[in-house]
Motif scaffolding. Sequence first.
Motif, short mmCIF file in Angstrom:
data_model
loop_
_atom_site.label_atom_id
_atom_site.label_comp_id
_atom_site.label_asym_id
_atom_site.label_seq_id
_atom_site.Cartn_x
_atom_site.Cartn_y
_atom_site.Cartn_z
N GLN A 171 3.81 10.87 -11.11
CA GLN A 171 2.90 10.90 -10.87
C GLN A 171 2.68 9.27 -9.62
O GLN A 171 3.67 8.48 -9.99
CB GLN A 171 2.03 10.22 -11.92
CG GLN A 171 1.88 11.24 -12.64
CD GLN A 171 0.80 12.57 -12.24
OE1 GLN A 171 -0.17 12.63 -11.78
NE2 GLN A 171 1.38 13.84 -12.27
N ALA A 172 1.87 9.08 -9.07
CA ALA A 172 2.05 7.71 -8.68
C ALA A 172 1.25 6.76 -9.29
O ALA A 172 0.87 6.60 -10.31
CB ALA A 172 0.34 7.46 -7.53
N GLY A 208 0.84 -1.40 -0.10
CA GLY A 208 -0.08 -0.13 0.10
C GLY A 208 1.10 1.30 0.06
O GLY A 208 0.33 2.82 0.15
N GLN A 209 2.32 0.96 0.03
CA GLN A 209 3.14 2.34 0.10
C GLN A 209 3.02 3.15 -1.52
O GLN A 209 2.64 2.29 -2.38
CB GLN A 209 4.81 2.04 -0.36
CG GLN A 209 4.71 1.70 0.96
CD GLN A 209 5.83 1.04 1.62
OE1 GLN A 209 6.92 1.37 0.49
NE2 GLN A 209 6.02 0.49 2.56
N THR A 210 2.71 4.56 -0.86
CA THR A 210 3.11 4.97 -3.07
C THR A 210 4.25 4.57 -3.47
O THR A 210 5.49 5.34 -2.92
CB THR A 210 2.48 6.35 -2.96
OG1 THR A 210 1.39 6.78 -1.74
CG2 THR A 210 2.81 7.06 -3.72
N ALA A 267 -0.25 7.81 -14.41
CA ALA A 267 -1.47 8.23 -14.85
C ALA A 267 -1.28 8.50 -16.31
O ALA A 267 -1.58 8.34 -16.78
CB ALA A 267 -2.00 9.22 -13.70
N LYS A 268 0.15 8.96 -16.82
CA LYS A 268 0.36 9.35 -18.07
C LYS A 268 0.46 7.53 -19.26
O LYS A 268 0.63 8.19 -20.00
CB LYS A 268 1.44 10.56 -17.77
CG LYS A 268 1.57 11.44 -17.41
CD LYS A 268 2.22 12.33 -17.90
CE LYS A 268 1.88 13.90 -17.03
NZ LYS A 268 2.42 14.93 -17.60
N GLY A 269 0.67 7.15 -18.34
CA GLY A 269 1.48 5.29 -18.95
C GLY A 269 2.84 5.49 -19.59
O GLY A 269 2.96 4.91 -20.28
N CYS A 270 3.76 6.06 -19.28
CA CYS A 270 5.28 6.70 -19.29
C CYS A 270 5.76 5.61 -18.45
O CYS A 270 6.91 5.09 -18.64
CB CYS A 270 5.78 7.64 -18.92
SG CYS A 270 5.78 8.98 -17.50
#
Length: 68
Positions: free
Chosen positions: A38-39, A28-30, A57-60
């Motif tokens: 981004q996470a 559960g760590q970020t 989130a961006k997909g890179c």
Amino acid sequence: MIDITQFNKLRARSFNDQKALLKKLAKGQTVLCQTCGQAISLNVAVKEGEKATAQCAKGCTHIELDVA
Ligand SMILES: [Zn+2]
């Protein structure tokens, strides 16, 4: 068009990081994407034969997790 050579290089480099990444996500760590900051979220495979993926989130960052 995917640069296969670069892709393979990234895969090889990230292979050992995958387990560490998965461990953190499982706890559960970020974990932040090294490219966009981004996470990274863990997407568990819902169907048999699918692979779990970790992606930002961006997909890179998009990692197929071979370890179950
Ligand atoms: Zn990213």
